[in-house]
Design an enzyme around this catalytic site. Structure first.
Site, mmCIF file in Angstrom:
data_model
loop_
_atom_site.group_PDB
_atom_site.id
_atom_site.type_symbol
_atom_site.label_atom_id
_atom_site.label_comp_id
_atom_site.label_asym_id
_atom_site.label_seq_id
_atom_site.Cartn_x
_atom_site.Cartn_y
_atom_site.Cartn_z
ATOM 1 N N LYS A 25 0.848 -1.139 -0.144
ATOM 2 C CA LYS A 25 -0.032 0.520 0.240
ATOM 3 C C LYS A 25 0.897 1.291 -0.651
ATOM 4 O O LYS A 25 2.835 0.834 0.368
ATOM 5 C CB LYS A 25 -1.211 -0.241 1.221
ATOM 6 C CG LYS A 25 -1.898 -1.005 1.281
ATOM 7 C CD LYS A 25 -2.306 -1.380 0.148
ATOM 8 C CE LYS A 25 -4.104 -1.988 -0.578
ATOM 9 N NZ LYS A 25 -3.749 -3.567 -0.045
HETATM 10 C C1 LIG Z 1 -5.518 -4.228 0.797
HETATM 11 C C2 LIG Z 1 -6.509 -4.226 1.073
HETATM 12 C C3 LIG Z 1 -7.492 -4.322 1.773
HETATM 13 C C4 LIG Z 1 -7.032 -5.480 2.512
HETATM 14 O O1 LIG Z 1 -6.524 -5.436 3.615
HETATM 15 P P1 LIG Z 1 -5.019 -5.938 4.665
HETATM 16 O O2 LIG Z 1 -4.561 -5.602 5.265
HETATM 17 O O3 LIG Z 1 -3.975 -6.326 2.908
HETATM 18 O O4 LIG Z 1 -5.486 -7.170 4.649
HETATM 19 C C5 LIG Z 1 -8.828 -4.085 2.254
HETATM 20 N N1 LIG Z 1 -9.512 -3.343 1.130
HETATM 21 C C6 LIG Z 1 -8.738 -3.222 -0.015
HETATM 22 C C7 LIG Z 1 -9.345 -1.934 -1.243
HETATM 23 C C8 LIG Z 1 -7.352 -3.464 -0.541
HETATM 24 O O5 LIG Z 1 -6.637 -3.215 -1.592
#
Ligand SMILES: *Cc1c(COP(=O)(O)O)cnc(C)c1O
Length: 397
Positions: free
Chosen positions: A186
């Site tokens: 992210k």
């Molecule tokens: C990455 C993501 C998540 C979940 O996050 P994690 O930290 O990987 O559990 C939820 N929603 C969206 C849109 C994402 O891109």
């Protein structure tokens, strides 16, 4: 998008602080920890940057969604409206608390279509969960009006759009609750981690207890706290939070880089008559982590995506065929396959997704290509990339 591209001294020194104190746990051990409270510090930084009263850090973005739903009292049999284009975490978090994921169409924003949302509301609906995919947002003012009219909760999944805004408010802060992910890929990362933000004190208190076994955290004597309700362990560790403390300070620099690179590519592609850009709702500002556009048809988009790859343009996605992000290939959800038996109520109430009609989503996602904007590119690399993309895409009218 990924913040990991730019790890540096700040991240190292934050992590070193935690190792030096030896306390990797976010709660307790007051005497040992030499006043290092990385998770609390990151929560304070998040409330400031996201202009929200409260933040609760947890172990992942998926955990943040689960805890957010639970904190607002959502549970068995409640219906949560979510988009067909998202990440599997959306329905995982909903099913985790015994609620029912109700998929609805996306439109040319690549996020929830407000008309489809309104059509999907039943007397069991409790939450509308827009997902701000690929750096841009749902039409939050339209969704808020629907939520107000039907007395529903608005929960924003801003995991892919941190730093974007809507009507001047940071994404995640517009609804009743907002969630972020700090997983490894992210825009800012903790390695693994997530957070929810809210202005509602009860939701914050519930989230704080729920994410740590239901402990009420009253007093500082762990073991004598009481448990107002059942909880689980969704805690973040101090090591992960420490990385986030360094990264959040750099968020605005990361956004500037993304916007600059995005602008160069957009300017080149805007000259092409066969490309339409994803619609950003009025009042929205993207975080520029992706550039997303439509080709004239599904068949053309598929070919154009392949051609981009062959021309060496990496990190472009054709979501229509992607089994993490588009409903068509969520065979586990469609076939209701769990390791153990799902509760009978869930089996009864979950729609038969082999029969639902999402042709509107298919029409938009089938034509979509999204390309990641990387932080580590040099200006020369971006210029070269933009020129190559233009040259390749011009062939697909
Ligand atoms: C990455 C993501 C998540 C979940 O996050 P994690 O930290 O990987 O559990 C939820 N929603 C969206 C849109 C994402 O891109």
């Amino acid at each position: 998008m990924p913040g990991f591209e730019l790890f540096g001294e700040k991240e190292k020194s934050q992590v070193q602080d935690v190792l030096d104190s030896g306390v990797l746990m976010r709660y307790g051990f007051d005497g040992m920890r030499n006043n290092h409270w990385k998770a609390f510090e990151l929560e304070v930084a998040l409330t400031k940057r996201m202009e929200s009263k409260y933040a609760q850090l947890v172990s992942s973005g998926t955990a943040a969604l689960t805890v957010a739903l639970a904190s607002a009292g959502i549970g068995a049999g409640d219906e949560v409206i979510m988009p067909t284009f998202t990440f599997v975490a959306s329905f995982e978090s909903i099913l985790a608390i015994g609620a029912i994921p109700i998929l609805v169409d996306v439109d040319d924003t690549l996020t929830l279509d407000p008309v489809a949302v309104e059509n999907a509301i039943t007397d069991k609906t409790k939450v509308v969960m827009p997902v701000h995919m690929c750096g841009s947002m749902a039409d939050l003012s339209a969704l808020k009006a629907i939520c107000d009219k039907h007395d529903l909760l608005l929960l924003e999944d801003a995991c892919q759009a941190i730093g974007g805004s809507f009507e001047g408010k940071p994404l995640g802060s517009y609804g009743d609750l907002g969630c972020f992910s700090f997983d490894y890929v992210k825009t800012i990362t903790c390695g693994e981690g997530g957070a929810l933000i809210t202005n509602n004190e009860a939701y914050k208190t519930n989230a704080d207890h729920y994410s740590d076994h239901g402990h009420d955290h009253v007093g500082n004597n762990r073991g004598t706290e009481t448990h107002p309700f059942l909880g689980y362990n969704f805690r973040i560790s101090e090591l992960n939070a420490a990385v986030g403390c360094a990264q959040i300070e750099r968020l605005d620099d990361f956004l500037d880089i993304q916007q600059k690179h995005y602008g160069v590519i957009r300017k080149e592609l805007e000259t092409l008559p066969n490309i339409e850009f994803r619609r950003v709702p009025n009042g929205g500002v993207e975080n520029y982590s992706f550039i997303s556009f439509f080709l004239p048809s599904t068949a053309i988009a598929k070919k154009a995506h392949t051609a981009l790859g062959e021309a060496g343009i990496d990190a472009c996605f054709y979501w229509f065929d992607n089994n993490w992000h588009y409903y068509k290939k969520w065979e586990h959800l469609i076939q209701k396959k769990s390791l153990g038996k799902l509760p009978q109520e869930v089996l009864n109430q979950l729609p038969d997704y082999t029969k639902t009609d999402f042709s509107k989503s298919d029409a938009w996602i089938g034509r979509t290509i999204s390309c990641l904007i990387k932080l580590s590119w040099t200006d020369e690399q971006v210029a070269e990339r933009a020129a190559t993309m233009k040259e390749v895409l011009a062939r697909f009218a």
